[in-house]
Design a protein around this motif. Sequence first.
Motif, PDB file in Angstrom:
ATOM      1  N   ASP A 106      26.989  38.324 -25.783  1.00  0.00           N
ATOM      2  CA  ASP A 106      27.402  39.587 -26.399  1.00  0.00           C
ATOM      3  C   ASP A 106      28.916  39.759 -26.452  1.00  0.00           C
ATOM      4  N   GLY A 107      29.643  38.978 -25.657  1.00  0.00           N
ATOM      5  CA  GLY A 107      31.099  39.095 -25.638  1.00  0.00           C
ATOM      6  C   GLY A 107      31.584  40.369 -24.977  1.00  0.00           C
ATOM      7  N   ILE A 108      30.877  40.797 -23.917  1.00  0.00           N
ATOM      8  CA  ILE A 108      31.255  42.019 -23.206  1.00  0.00           C
ATOM      9  C   ILE A 108      31.148  41.804 -21.695  1.00  0.00           C
ATOM     10  N   THR A 109      31.871  42.634 -20.965  1.00  0.00           N
ATOM     11  CA  THR A 109      31.702  42.728 -19.521  1.00  0.00           C
ATOM     12  C   THR A 109      31.199  44.124 -19.233  1.00  0.00           C
ATOM     13  N   GLY A 110      30.161  44.226 -18.412  1.00  0.00           N
ATOM     14  CA  GLY A 110      29.618  45.515 -18.001  1.00  0.00           C
ATOM     15  C   GLY A 110      30.040  45.810 -16.570  1.00  0.00           C
ATOM     16  N   TYR A 111      30.570  47.010 -16.347  1.00  0.00           N
ATOM     17  CA  TYR A 111      30.963  47.466 -15.010  1.00  0.00           C
ATOM     18  C   TYR A 111      29.952  48.526 -14.591  1.00  0.00           C
ATOM     19  N   PHE A 112      29.288  48.289 -13.471  1.00  0.00           N
ATOM     20  CA  PHE A 112      28.169  49.115 -13.043  1.00  0.00           C
ATOM     21  C   PHE A 112      28.567  50.059 -11.910  1.00  0.00           C
TER      22      PHE A 112
END
Length: 96
Positions: free
Chosen positions: A52-58
């Motif tokens: 997806d070309g993203i970083t998710g910060y949780f």
Amino acid sequence: MSRAPNEIPPWRECPFTPGRSYRVLKDFTALRDSFKAGQVLTYSSDAWSRYDGITGYFFVERGAGLSRVWDIDDGDDIGIWKELFEELPDRTGKRN
């Protein structure tokens, strides 16, 4: 049976510290979530999606126990986090 996703360390340095709290500075909508000014969130982890070309910060929302996620595109400047979140001091009053 559902398996937990494999988390791959993101390719960029994370601006957040696990277990630290952050206040949302302004209302904004992210790819998978919406945030309201004043919410207090505790950072837990991140995951990078090559596909997806993203970083998710949780995060976990304090008092609500809800999982929240802020996604940022690989091409975006991670420094934008300072316009969206404010790190809160720990019990000793220190910030990272």
